[in-house]
Design a protein around this motif. Sequence first.
Motif, PDB file in Angstrom:
ATOM      1  N   ILE A 167       0.832  -1.208   0.000  1.00 11.83           N
ATOM      2  CA  ILE A 167       0.000   0.000   0.000  1.00 11.83           C
ATOM      3  C   ILE A 167       0.866   1.258   0.000  1.00 11.83           C
ATOM      4  O   ILE A 167       0.593   2.230  -0.725  1.00 11.83           O
ATOM      5  CB  ILE A 167      -0.946  -0.016   1.220  1.00 11.83           C
ATOM      6  N   LEU A 168       1.939   1.237   0.794  1.00 14.42           N
ATOM      7  CA  LEU A 168       2.835   2.399   0.840  1.00 14.42           C
ATOM      8  C   LEU A 168       3.498   2.636  -0.512  1.00 14.42           C
ATOM      9  O   LEU A 168       3.640   3.780  -0.956  1.00 14.42           O
ATOM     10  CB  LEU A 168       3.898   2.183   1.922  1.00 14.42           C
ATOM     11  N   LEU A 169       3.921   1.557  -1.180  1.00 12.13           N
ATOM     12  CA  LEU A 169       4.534   1.703  -2.503  1.00 12.13           C
ATOM     13  C   LEU A 169       3.533   2.268  -3.505  1.00 12.13           C
ATOM     14  O   LEU A 169       3.866   3.123  -4.332  1.00 12.13           O
ATOM     15  CB  LEU A 169       5.063   0.352  -2.979  1.00 12.13           C
ATOM     16  N   ALA A 170       2.287   1.768  -3.438  1.00 15.39           N
ATOM     17  CA  ALA A 170       1.250   2.263  -4.346  1.00 15.39           C
ATOM     18  C   ALA A 170       0.947   3.734  -4.097  1.00 15.39           C
ATOM     19  O   ALA A 170       0.546   4.460  -5.013  1.00 15.39           O
ATOM     20  CB  ALA A 170      -0.014   1.416  -4.190  1.00 15.39           C
ATOM     21  N   ALA A 171       1.143   4.186  -2.847  1.00 19.22           N
ATOM     22  CA  ALA A 171       0.879   5.579  -2.499  1.00 19.22           C
ATOM     23  C   ALA A 171       2.049   6.493  -2.834  1.00 19.22           C
ATOM     24  O   ALA A 171       1.983   7.705  -2.618  1.00 19.22           O
ATOM     25  CB  ALA A 171       0.542   5.690  -1.018  1.00 19.22           C
ATOM     26  N   THR A 228       5.387   6.038  -1.710  1.00 15.70           N
ATOM     27  CA  THR A 228       6.483   6.060  -0.745  1.00 15.70           C
ATOM     28  C   THR A 228       7.765   5.574  -1.418  1.00 15.70           C
ATOM     29  O   THR A 228       7.776   4.525  -2.075  1.00 15.70           O
ATOM     30  CB  THR A 228       6.163   5.158   0.462  1.00 15.70           C
ATOM     31  N   ILE A 229       8.820   6.346  -1.279  1.00 19.72           N
ATOM     32  CA  ILE A 229      10.067   6.039  -1.988  1.00 19.72           C
ATOM     33  C   ILE A 229      10.849   4.936  -1.300  1.00 19.72           C
ATOM     34  O   ILE A 229      11.365   4.019  -1.939  1.00 19.72           O
ATOM     35  CB  ILE A 229      10.935   7.310  -2.113  1.00 19.72           C
ATOM     36  N   GLU A 230      10.942   4.982   0.019  1.00 19.51           N
ATOM     37  CA  GLU A 230      11.778   4.032   0.752  1.00 19.51           C
ATOM     38  C   GLU A 230      10.920   3.209   1.709  1.00 19.51           C
ATOM     39  O   GLU A 230      10.179   3.765   2.518  1.00 19.51           O
ATOM     40  CB  GLU A 230      12.864   4.771   1.538  1.00 19.51           C
ATOM     41  N   ILE A 231      11.030   1.900   1.598  1.00 20.17           N
ATOM     42  CA  ILE A 231      10.313   0.978   2.459  1.00 20.17           C
ATOM     43  C   ILE A 231      11.322   0.212   3.306  1.00 20.17           C
ATOM     44  O   ILE A 231      12.282  -0.351   2.771  1.00 20.17           O
ATOM     45  CB  ILE A 231       9.461  -0.014   1.637  1.00 20.17           C
TER      46      ILE A 231
END
Length: 220
Positions: free
Chosen positions: A114-118, A120-123
Amino acid sequence: MTTYPIGPRLLRGAIVGIDLFNPLASVIMFQYNPETLTRTLQAQGMGGEQGDRDEAMRLKGAPIETIKVDIEIDATDQLENGDSNALAMGIYPQLSQLEMLIYPKSAQVIANTILLAAGTIEIIPPMAPFTLFIWGIKRVLPVRLTDFSISEEAHDEHLNPLRAKASLGLRVLSYNDLSIVNPGYHLFLAHQIVKETMATIASVNNIGAVLGGNTSISLT
């Protein structure tokens, strides 16, 4: 008639994966203690072939220790006792406990997706469970599971595994690998102190033997 005392209860080894979000997921008691346990220690020296002679005997830290162990899992006793879980799933739950030590949690995978889809550059990669290898009261070690193979040797009519052997490779994590706030740092340090005590006991006994005396020391 001679009555023999009942023998001491044999302790069972275990692997425990501590996860704050699911504390019961990975408490794995060995059904049968492995007959053999292979340990390899690699010294961490400072000196090399072309190194400073003054550094030849210095140590960078604790040795790198790896453990190889084969675990047997069998549902025969549970099936004979009519255990509902064994009848429905065989030993699949027990094998899953071991496997989850090297899987990221699905909730974290979903959250990161979800963060990547939103945008977010670094996970931050998810953390594995804090894992302990327990082999008696003198050896409680923080470890990381490095390799894992399973041989399923029998199945039921639904292809659930009923008997299997799991071969595990473990890398012991020392104070070289962990931060001082990690509980594994202090567990390993305590383990080393116990080992130093054992070595001292052996040295005292050996000195007595070399001198031809009757020196001994009791562990009780």
